[in-house]
Scaffold this motif. Sequence first.
Motif, PDB file in Angstrom:
ATOM      1  N   UNK A   1       0.831  -1.208   0.000  1.00  0.00           N
ATOM      2  CA  UNK A   1       0.000   0.000   0.000  1.00  0.00           C
ATOM      3  C   UNK A   1       0.862   1.252   0.000  1.00  0.00           C
ATOM      4  N   UNK A   2       1.935   1.226   0.763  1.00  0.00           N
ATOM      5  CA  UNK A   2       2.832   2.388   0.811  1.00  0.00           C
ATOM      6  C   UNK A   2       3.438   2.663  -0.562  1.00  0.00           C
ATOM      7  N   UNK A   3       3.790   1.609  -1.297  1.00  0.00           N
ATOM      8  CA  UNK A   3       4.358   1.782  -2.638  1.00  0.00           C
ATOM      9  C   UNK A   3       3.335   2.403  -3.584  1.00  0.00           C
ATOM     10  N   UNK A   4       2.081   1.988  -3.486  1.00  0.00           N
ATOM     11  CA  UNK A   4       1.021   2.592  -4.289  1.00  0.00           C
ATOM     12  C   UNK A   4       0.911   4.082  -3.953  1.00  0.00           C
ATOM     13  N   UNK A   5       0.977   4.391  -2.676  1.00  0.00           N
ATOM     14  CA  UNK A   5       0.840   5.787  -2.245  1.00  0.00           C
ATOM     15  C   UNK A   5       2.030   6.638  -2.669  1.00  0.00           C
ATOM     16  N   UNK A  63      -6.019  -6.752  -4.813  1.00  0.00           N
ATOM     17  CA  UNK A  63      -4.801  -6.201  -5.416  1.00  0.00           C
ATOM     18  C   UNK A  63      -3.647  -6.156  -4.418  1.00  0.00           C
ATOM     19  N   UNK A  64      -3.912  -5.758  -3.196  1.00  0.00           N
ATOM     20  CA  UNK A  64      -2.844  -5.688  -2.196  1.00  0.00           C
ATOM     21  C   UNK A  64      -2.315  -7.075  -1.850  1.00  0.00           C
ATOM     22  N   UNK A  65      -3.168  -8.065  -1.873  1.00  0.00           N
ATOM     23  CA  UNK A  65      -2.722  -9.434  -1.623  1.00  0.00           C
ATOM     24  C   UNK A  65      -1.806  -9.912  -2.747  1.00  0.00           C
ATOM     25  N   UNK A  66      -2.191  -9.602  -3.978  1.00  0.00           N
ATOM     26  CA  UNK A  66      -1.363  -9.974  -5.134  1.00  0.00           C
ATOM     27  C   UNK A  66       0.006  -9.310  -5.050  1.00  0.00           C
ATOM     28  N   UNK A  67       0.009  -8.003  -4.827  1.00  0.00           N
ATOM     29  CA  UNK A  67       1.268  -7.271  -4.762  1.00  0.00           C
ATOM     30  C   UNK A  67       2.143  -7.745  -3.610  1.00  0.00           C
ATOM     31  N   UNK A 100       6.004  -6.430  -7.193  1.00  0.00           N
ATOM     32  CA  UNK A 100       7.239  -5.661  -7.121  1.00  0.00           C
ATOM     33  C   UNK A 100       6.928  -4.256  -6.673  1.00  0.00           C
ATOM     34  N   UNK A 101       7.871  -3.619  -6.033  1.00  0.00           N
ATOM     35  CA  UNK A 101       7.657  -2.265  -5.534  1.00  0.00           C
ATOM     36  C   UNK A 101       7.454  -1.269  -6.672  1.00  0.00           C
ATOM     37  N   UNK A 102       8.188  -1.446  -7.769  1.00  0.00           N
ATOM     38  CA  UNK A 102       8.008  -0.525  -8.903  1.00  0.00           C
ATOM     39  C   UNK A 102       6.667  -0.767  -9.592  1.00  0.00           C
ATOM     40  N   UNK A 103       6.192  -2.011  -9.578  1.00  0.00           N
ATOM     41  CA  UNK A 103       4.876  -2.325 -10.152  1.00  0.00           C
ATOM     42  C   UNK A 103       3.784  -1.646  -9.326  1.00  0.00           C
ATOM     43  N   UNK A 104       3.915  -1.715  -8.013  1.00  0.00           N
ATOM     44  CA  UNK A 104       2.959  -1.049  -7.129  1.00  0.00           C
ATOM     45  C   UNK A 104       3.032   0.466  -7.293  1.00  0.00           C
ATOM     46  N   UNK A 105       4.254   0.999  -7.438  1.00  0.00           N
ATOM     47  CA  UNK A 105       4.416   2.434  -7.627  1.00  0.00           C
ATOM     48  C   UNK A 105       3.720   2.923  -8.884  1.00  0.00           C
ATOM     49  N   UNK A 106       3.860   2.189  -9.985  1.00  0.00           N
ATOM     50  CA  UNK A 106       3.190   2.574 -11.230  1.00  0.00           C
ATOM     51  C   UNK A 106       1.676   2.441 -11.102  1.00  0.00           C
ATOM     52  N   UNK A 107       1.221   1.442 -10.346  1.00  0.00           N
ATOM     53  CA  UNK A 107      -0.220   1.299 -10.097  1.00  0.00           C
ATOM     54  C   UNK A 107      -0.751   2.557  -9.423  1.00  0.00           C
ATOM     55  N   UNK A 108      -0.026   3.032  -8.413  1.00  0.00           N
ATOM     56  CA  UNK A 108      -0.418   4.263  -7.737  1.00  0.00           C
ATOM     57  C   UNK A 108      -0.356   5.467  -8.646  1.00  0.00           C
ATOM     58  N   UNK A 109       0.660   5.521  -9.498  1.00  0.00           N
ATOM     59  CA  UNK A 109       0.798   6.650 -10.424  1.00  0.00           C
ATOM     60  C   UNK A 109      -0.406   6.749 -11.350  1.00  0.00           C
ATOM     61  N   UNK A 110      -0.894   5.615 -11.816  1.00  0.00           N
ATOM     62  CA  UNK A 110      -2.083   5.599 -12.673  1.00  0.00           C
ATOM     63  C   UNK A 110      -3.287   6.146 -11.918  1.00  0.00           C
ATOM     64  N   UNK A 111      -3.452   5.691 -10.686  1.00  0.00           N
ATOM     65  CA  UNK A 111      -4.573   6.166  -9.872  1.00  0.00           C
ATOM     66  C   UNK A 111      -4.462   7.669  -9.624  1.00  0.00           C
ATOM     67  N   UNK A 112      -3.242   8.131  -9.316  1.00  0.00           N
ATOM     68  CA  UNK A 112      -3.037   9.551  -9.057  1.00  0.00           C
ATOM     69  C   UNK A 112      -3.359  10.407 -10.269  1.00  0.00           C
ATOM     70  N   UNK A 113      -2.923   9.949 -11.450  1.00  0.00           N
ATOM     71  CA  UNK A 113      -3.187  10.713 -12.673  1.00  0.00           C
ATOM     72  C   UNK A 113      -4.678  10.744 -12.982  1.00  0.00           C
ATOM     73  N   UNK A 114      -5.333   9.608 -12.843  1.00  0.00           N
ATOM     74  CA  UNK A 114      -6.777   9.551 -13.122  1.00  0.00           C
ATOM     75  C   UNK A 114      -7.549  10.462 -12.167  1.00  0.00           C
TER      76      UNK A 114
END
Length: 345
Positions: A146-150, A228-232, A237-251
């Motif tokens: 979750x922190x990586x997404x954030x 999603x958090x269970x999968x991650x 991967x931390x970079x995969x989670x980071x990009x997931x968050x980036x998509x959410x942030x942009x949207x």
Amino acid sequence: METTINKITATNKQVGKQTLAHLNNLTKPPGSLGRLEKLAVQLAEITGDTFPTVSPPASIVFAGDHGIAKEGVSAFPQEVTTQMVANFLAGGAAINVLTKQIDAMLEIVDIGVASDIEGSGFINKKIRYGTANFAKEDAMTRKEAQKAIEVGIDIVKQVIKQGANSIILGEMGIGNTTSSSAIIATLAEVNVEGIVDIGTGITAEQRVLKRKIIAQALEDRKPNREDVLDILSKIGGLEIAGMTGAILGAASERKPVIIDGFICTVSALLATKLVPEARDYLIFSHRSQEQGHTTALKMLQANPLLDLELRLGEGTGAALAFPIVESSLKILKGMATFTSAGIST
């Protein structure tokens, strides 16, 4: 994360209709510029602006290591992640060349590289020194996922405040095709045989090993495809989670995201799993050579703009596609209408 998710709404179809009406009044047969016209309409719907702007773009490269690399699933040793980040900072990588070409902002984010990065010019958001080896244990904790997404959410909002009107995503992380393949196999509920490819150039023997390791890890970890958090946390991967968050942030900020290749598309799958409405904010740049990428694109009903036989990552395919995206808006804003040109309809 929850606040950002709740802020994401459907794109503005009414504005898209206004943009389409203008396109149909330009000096050309309606629809004759094909997908360029569809891009312009999508961008209008995303931004809520009949005549939107995508420049300047911000290219964000998330870097993180993977414990699964210890299983010999990559053609390169783990220390290459650190070395490539140094190359980014020195301006010597493909993404440096391509971001200069399109006048993009470039941010390099250490979200989980296995060693400390020397020097300056990058964003240090290291959550841990690489993930754990998910062949033997969960990749990370749920809290770390979750922190990586954030982190991804925060960085995108930061570059938007600095003036970015579109986001180009990229990644660096030895072993991340293994993690991505495992995630797609989980989400698509398919056998890894049709997903796992050569990554950065492994041998046929390594490919067989990679498939076996992923299949066994999925059996051991049993990630919940609905969570999603269970999968991650189990295979991500931390970079995969980071990009997931980036998509959410942009949207959440109504900015378009140009999705790169295989790894980035996996993040798109996870983001749209969290928020289905996020799908309409995504533009898919290219089809990579990775087998699993085709599966991921089908799951997202995505038709990428380019097919250049790329498999580098870093955001290179997205950067190459950006001029096409921008061209759609130059057409929209720059062409004469039948009325202004004095041409009969």
